[in-house]
Design an enzyme around this catalytic site. Structure first.
Site, mmCIF file in Angstrom:
data_model
loop_
_atom_site.group_PDB
_atom_site.id
_atom_site.type_symbol
_atom_site.label_atom_id
_atom_site.label_comp_id
_atom_site.label_asym_id
_atom_site.label_seq_id
_atom_site.Cartn_x
_atom_site.Cartn_y
_atom_site.Cartn_z
ATOM 1 N N GLU A 68 -25.847 31.691 -80.464
ATOM 2 C CA GLU A 68 -26.094 30.764 -79.361
ATOM 3 C C GLU A 68 -25.665 29.347 -79.726
ATOM 4 O OE1 GLU A 68 -28.255 32.835 -80.630
ATOM 5 O OE2 GLU A 68 -29.114 34.100 -79.034
ATOM 6 N N PRO A 271 -22.797 42.274 -93.649
ATOM 7 C CA PRO A 271 -24.096 42.558 -93.024
ATOM 8 C C PRO A 271 -24.586 41.381 -92.199
ATOM 9 C CG PRO A 271 -24.384 42.095 -95.355
ATOM 10 C CD PRO A 271 -22.896 42.147 -95.110
ATOM 11 N N GLY A 313 -21.758 31.874 -92.768
ATOM 12 C CA GLY A 313 -20.768 30.925 -92.279
ATOM 13 C C GLY A 313 -19.334 31.216 -92.684
ATOM 14 N N ASN A 338 -21.310 40.101 -80.672
ATOM 15 C CA ASN A 338 -20.206 39.457 -79.964
ATOM 16 C C ASN A 338 -18.837 39.978 -80.445
ATOM 17 O OD1 ASN A 338 -18.529 37.659 -78.637
ATOM 18 N ND2 ASN A 338 -18.935 35.982 -80.057
ATOM 19 N N PRO A 339 -18.032 40.603 -79.548
ATOM 20 C CA PRO A 339 -16.707 41.084 -79.950
ATOM 21 C C PRO A 339 -15.608 40.040 -79.777
ATOM 22 C CG PRO A 339 -17.123 41.791 -77.713
ATOM 23 C CD PRO A 339 -18.347 40.997 -78.154
ATOM 24 N N GLU A 341 -15.150 36.959 -81.156
ATOM 25 C CA GLU A 341 -14.619 36.313 -82.355
ATOM 26 C C GLU A 341 -13.524 37.141 -83.013
ATOM 27 O OE1 GLU A 341 -17.744 35.264 -85.020
ATOM 28 O OE2 GLU A 341 -18.163 33.374 -84.014
#
Length: 438
Positions: A68, A271, A313, A338-339, A341
């Site tokens: 988010e 992971p 990160g 989320n696909p 990226e």
């Protein structure tokens, strides 16, 4: 449940939270001991501010966790360009690090207060926000009610409701309406999400698309990328990213199945929760596989089977090391991840079937040929093997995914347009008072 009972239930929630407030210290301390809270800043979770409020108008923006936070950063940067101060709250240590890395001191970061009346009241008494912008699905009853009581406009952006959440709210329609009526505007991700919010009593509702599409690709340390690419050389690679419990086991078994056909195969496992790294290493080595852990800066040798991306990160690094990515929380977990990226970074996307939380994004990618759904580990192994062996098919998926992401852009502009009636008066006020962001 009648409206009267719904409001009584919410009053009970308020009283229970107030009664529990003196006893939450042990809970926060326990979370701190597990690395889930910032020990030095844990008082912020009780609503105690660690910074002074700047003069002039101020917006409170909230994003729960990393996904988010990354999604709203371009929106926040756009608002900052108008000269309005922002206090940005997040709920996790990792999301706080993202804020520091991406926004630095351009915003005031605080950990979000617990949804208890004393904590929320302290937070609001100090910051006195003129507008609250909430990301995605962060529906906290006490926060919404307290902001509503103070007549602070609340706008939900990039709003979404999972199947489970919608079903739960529908069982309590009067409670949902008592909460959602406090929202001045809901900017939903999709038509389905918009209709769900409307059904539950939110007014008005508009649809923007997914803000995640308008973000930049994850950044990368070019020096680290060059080092790893040299160590990997020409070895074939694939990645299993954002994996949840059980999916790392599947990825390790897929590696064992595919390496018999693809000599030198390197599997990258990232992971979702890096703190599971020790347990995952033990599981993988128990299968007779060799692991190099990024957290230890282990070198990738010719006999390394698995590169474990147990750092925070660095998703941009891992995705740039491969052209095939299985996106987790979709085979053994529920909801998906989320696909977009991996699609942004020229990667063919594979996923399990449980992608309810990202239904529209997956549907667009699947329809264009940029993503494929796999049923189980055998089907995943077959897909990985096929894509490694067929350059044309892999490149076609990559191109389709990239084009789909490009077609989906525009959510940021539509969200800013929806926010304009709320932000414009604050811009004028900041300019008149000479109290813009500093």
């Amino acid at each position: 449940m009648s409206e009267r009972w719904a409001r009584a239930l919410l009053r009970g929630y308020r009283l229970a939270g107030a009664a529990a407030y003196p006893f939450v210290g042990g809970y926060v301390t326990w979370r701190s001991s597990r690395g889930k809270e910032d020990r030095a800043r844990r008082r912020e979770r009780y609503g105690v501010a660690s910074r002074e409020r700047p003069s002039g108008p101020l917006i409170w923006a909230h994003a729960a966790s990393v996904g988010e936070t990354i999604a709203v950063i371009p929106l926040i940067e756009s608002i900052l360009s108008y000269g309005v101060n922002i206090v940005l709250t997040t709920g996790t240590v990792t999301s706080a690090q993202v804020v520091q890395d991406r926004l630095g001191d351009r915003v005031i970061h605080q950990y979000v207060p617990l949804d208890l009346k004393p904590a929320i009241s302290k937070f609001l008494d100090h910051w006195r926000p003129d507008l609250a912008i909430i990301a995605e699905s962060e529906i906290w009853p006490m926060t919404l009610l307290e902001l509503g009581a103070r007549r602070v406009p609340q706008v939900l952006v990039n709003g979404r409701l999972s199947d489970r959440s919608f079903k739960s709210w529908k069982k309590r329609p009067f409670v949902a309406e008592a909460l959602f009526e406090n929202l001045a505007h809901v900017v939903a991700q999709s038509d389905v999400d918009g209709e769900r919010f409307h059904t539950l009593g939110a007014r008005p509702v508009s649809v923007s698309g997914n803000l995640k599409v308008d973000t930049n690709p994850p950044p990368v340390d070019e020096k680290a990328l060059d080092t790893l690419r040299k160590q990997i050389g020409t070895r074939p690679t694939w990645a299993a990213i954002s994996t949840h419990e059980g999916e790392e086991d599947i990825a390790a078994e897929v590696h064992a199945m595919v390496r018999n056909r693809r000599k030198g195969l390197l599997t990258i496992i990232v992971p979702r929760h890096p703190e599971r790294g020790d347990a995952l290493e033990a599981m993988i080595t128990g299968k007779g596989l060799t692991v190099a852990r990024r957290s230890r800066r282990d070198r990738i040798d010719a006999d390394t089977d698995i590169l474990m991306g147990d750092t925070i990160g660095e998703m941009g690094l891992y995705l740039r090391l491969t052209e095939i990515a299985f996106v987790g929380r979709s085979m053994t977990g529920q909801g998906g991840q989320n696909p977009l990226e991996p699609a942004m970074l020229d990667t063919a996307v594979l996923s399990g079937r449980n992608v309810q939380n990202f239904r529209e994004s997956y549907q667009r990618l699947i329809d264009s040929g940029g993503a494929k759904i796999v049923r189980d580990r055998e089907m995943l192994a077959g897909a990985v093997n096929f894509l490694l062996a067929n350059d044309a098919a892999r490149y076609a998926m990559i191109a389709a995914g990239s084009a789909t992401v490009q077609d989906m852009r525009g959510a940021l502009a539509r969200t800013l347009k929806a926010l304009e009636p709320f932000i414009q008066p604050l811009i004028v006020q900041a300019r008149l008072n000479g109290s813009g962001r500093r």
